[in-house]
Design an enzyme around this catalytic site. Structure first.
Site, PDB file in Angstrom:
ATOM      1  N   HIS A  17     -27.443  -1.753 -12.237  1.00 23.02           N
ATOM      2  CA  HIS A  17     -27.560  -3.409 -12.195  1.00 23.02           C
ATOM      3  C   HIS A  17     -28.967  -3.830 -12.624  1.00 23.02           C
ATOM      4  O   HIS A  17     -29.195  -4.817 -13.435  1.00 23.02           O
ATOM      5  CB  HIS A  17     -27.007  -3.811 -10.859  1.00 23.02           C
ATOM      6  CG  HIS A  17     -25.445  -3.652 -10.639  1.00 23.02           C
ATOM      7  ND1 HIS A  17     -25.425  -3.102  -9.256  1.00 23.02           N
ATOM      8  CD2 HIS A  17     -24.339  -3.957 -11.161  1.00 23.02           C
ATOM      9  CE1 HIS A  17     -24.004  -3.142  -9.207  1.00 23.02           C
ATOM     10  NE2 HIS A  17     -23.270  -3.592 -10.273  1.00 23.02           N
ATOM     11  N   LYS A  41     -11.369  -7.373  -3.088  1.00 20.56           N
ATOM     12  CA  LYS A  41     -12.186  -6.160  -3.277  1.00 20.56           C
ATOM     13  C   LYS A  41     -12.405  -5.306  -1.784  1.00 20.56           C
ATOM     14  O   LYS A  41     -13.205  -4.234  -1.643  1.00 20.56           O
ATOM     15  CB  LYS A  41     -13.401  -6.156  -4.097  1.00 20.56           C
ATOM     16  CG  LYS A  41     -12.733  -6.493  -5.520  1.00 20.56           C
ATOM     17  CD  LYS A  41     -14.021  -5.717  -6.736  1.00 20.56           C
ATOM     18  CE  LYS A  41     -13.576  -5.832  -7.933  1.00 20.56           C
ATOM     19  NZ  LYS A  41     -14.593  -5.704  -8.899  1.00 20.56           N
ATOM     20  N   ARG A  90     -21.108   0.599 -19.528  1.00 22.83           N
ATOM     21  CA  ARG A  90     -21.450   1.802 -19.299  1.00 22.83           C
ATOM     22  C   ARG A  90     -20.734   2.991 -19.800  1.00 22.83           C
ATOM     23  O   ARG A  90     -21.608   4.059 -20.440  1.00 22.83           O
ATOM     24  CB  ARG A  90     -21.151   2.334 -17.859  1.00 22.83           C
ATOM     25  CG  ARG A  90     -21.879   1.631 -16.699  1.00 22.83           C
ATOM     26  CD  ARG A  90     -21.452   1.892 -15.357  1.00 22.83           C
ATOM     27  NE  ARG A  90     -20.300   0.965 -15.199  1.00 22.83           N
ATOM     28  CZ  ARG A  90     -19.743   0.676 -14.186  1.00 22.83           C
ATOM     29  NH1 ARG A  90     -20.240   1.125 -12.871  1.00 22.83           N
ATOM     30  NH2 ARG A  90     -18.684  -0.264 -14.061  1.00 22.83           N
ATOM     31  N   SER A 128     -21.262   0.980  -8.017  1.00 21.56           N
ATOM     32  CA  SER A 128     -21.317   0.608  -6.451  1.00 21.56           C
ATOM     33  C   SER A 128     -20.393   1.755  -5.630  1.00 21.56           C
ATOM     34  O   SER A 128     -20.759   2.158  -4.768  1.00 21.56           O
ATOM     35  CB  SER A 128     -21.262  -0.624  -6.155  1.00 21.56           C
ATOM     36  OG  SER A 128     -22.025  -1.629  -6.963  1.00 21.56           O
TER      37      SER A 128
HETATM   38  P1  ADP Z   1     -17.355  -6.338 -10.841  1.00 25.31           P
HETATM   39  O1  ADP Z   1     -16.847  -6.374  -9.653  1.00 25.31           O
HETATM   40  O2  ADP Z   1     -17.612  -7.758 -11.539  1.00 25.31           O
HETATM   41  O3  ADP Z   1     -17.154  -5.394 -11.862  1.00 25.31           O
HETATM   42  P2  ADP Z   1     -19.748  -4.732 -10.442  1.00 25.31           P
HETATM   43  O4  ADP Z   1     -20.894  -5.224  -9.408  1.00 25.31           O
HETATM   44  O5  ADP Z   1     -19.267  -3.725 -10.209  1.00 25.31           O
HETATM   45  O6  ADP Z   1     -18.848  -6.204 -10.368  1.00 25.31           O
HETATM   46  O7  ADP Z   1     -20.592  -4.866 -11.927  1.00 25.31           O
HETATM   47  C1  ADP Z   1     -21.001  -5.972 -12.268  1.00 25.31           C
HETATM   48  C2  ADP Z   1     -21.200  -5.753 -13.812  1.00 25.31           C
HETATM   49  O8  ADP Z   1     -22.207  -4.652 -13.854  1.00 25.31           O
HETATM   50  C3  ADP Z   1     -20.177  -5.226 -14.726  1.00 25.31           C
HETATM   51  O9  ADP Z   1     -20.120  -6.042 -15.867  1.00 25.31           O
HETATM   52  C4  ADP Z   1     -20.353  -3.710 -14.842  1.00 25.31           C
HETATM   53  O10 ADP Z   1     -19.683  -3.286 -15.823  1.00 25.31           O
HETATM   54  C5  ADP Z   1     -21.682  -3.662 -14.690  1.00 25.31           C
HETATM   55  N1  ADP Z   1     -22.468  -2.527 -14.043  1.00 25.31           N
HETATM   56  C6  ADP Z   1     -22.226  -1.876 -12.957  1.00 25.31           C
HETATM   57  N2  ADP Z   1     -22.761  -0.915 -12.722  1.00 25.31           N
HETATM   58  C7  ADP Z   1     -23.555  -0.773 -13.912  1.00 25.31           C
HETATM   59  C8  ADP Z   1     -24.465   0.455 -14.447  1.00 25.31           C
HETATM   60  N3  ADP Z   1     -24.704   1.450 -13.734  1.00 25.31           N
HETATM   61  N4  ADP Z   1     -24.909   0.264 -15.739  1.00 25.31           N
HETATM   62  C9  ADP Z   1     -24.782  -0.973 -16.503  1.00 25.31           C
HETATM   63  N5  ADP Z   1     -23.718  -1.862 -16.011  1.00 25.31           N
HETATM   64  C10 ADP Z   1     -23.348  -1.701 -14.680  1.00 25.31           C
END
Ligand code: ADP
Length: 161
Positions: A17, A41, A90, A128
């Site tokens: 992130h 979630k 990703r 996460s």
């Molecule tokens: P959501 O529940 O909206 O998917 P996340 O916190 O899991 O929330 O992810 C938020 C955004 O960050 C999403 O677009 C996800 O694809 C991206 N994201 C999560 N982990 C990574 C990572 N390791 N590298 C790049 N983007 C990421």
């Protein structure tokens, strides 16, 4: 003033992130990291805790702010007078859902663009969910999250006796 909103659950924030936030901060005048409530979630961290963890991680990035929102993302983006939504990609596995989401958001408000950012390759396997799983099983997550997030994870997952 070009503003981008980076929405997500951030449960918790990972180095992936953070990589996306840093890239977006170089492209836009202002980036707002918007922590979604996402009760459905069943997040490990409360919304307030997630905001605090992101805030600490972006403290030295002067054009990045942290906020939280409930409800429809496009309404929040319009309210903040932002031009774009930033999402991270990703792998191909992210693509289908993200593509659907971006097109749906465009249907709901055609003035808002979705920008996809790819993290540094070493972060492409990070999520996460995986970080929480490793921490839960007693593994070392220090390469995947900032130090204060690791501390918060250890505290949250400490068995209560
Ligand atoms: P959501 O529940 O909206 O998917 P996340 O916190 O899991 O929330 O992810 C938020 C955004 O960050 C999403 O677009 C996800 O694809 C991206 N994201 C999560 N982990 C990574 C990572 N390791 N590298 C790049 N983007 C990421």
């Amino acid at each position: 003033m070009r503003t981008a909103i980076y929405p997500g659950s951030f449960d918790p924030l990972t180095n992936g992130h953070l990589d996306v936030i840093q890239r977006a901060a170089r492209l836009f005048d202002r980036v707002i990291v918007a922590v979604a409530e996402n009760e459905g979630k069943h997040p490990l961290f409360t919304k307030g805790e997630r905001v605090t963890l992101v805030n600490k991680a972006v403290a030295r990035l002067s054009n990045v702010k942290v906020d939280s929102f409930n409800g429809l993302l496009v309404d929040y983006v319009a309210e903040r007078k932002a031009q774009a939504i930033v999402r991270g990609l990703r792998a191909v596995s992210d693509f289908e859902f993200e593509f659907q989401l971006a097109l749906m958001n465009r249907k709901l408000d055609e003035n808002i663009e979705t920008i996809f950012m790819m993290p540094k390759d070493t972060y492409t396997f990070l999520s996460s969910r995986i970080v929480k799983e490793i921490a839960r099983l007693g593994g070392d997550v220090s390469a995947f999250v900032p130090v204060h997030v690791r501390t918060a994870l250890l505290k949250k997952l400490k068995p209560t006796s």
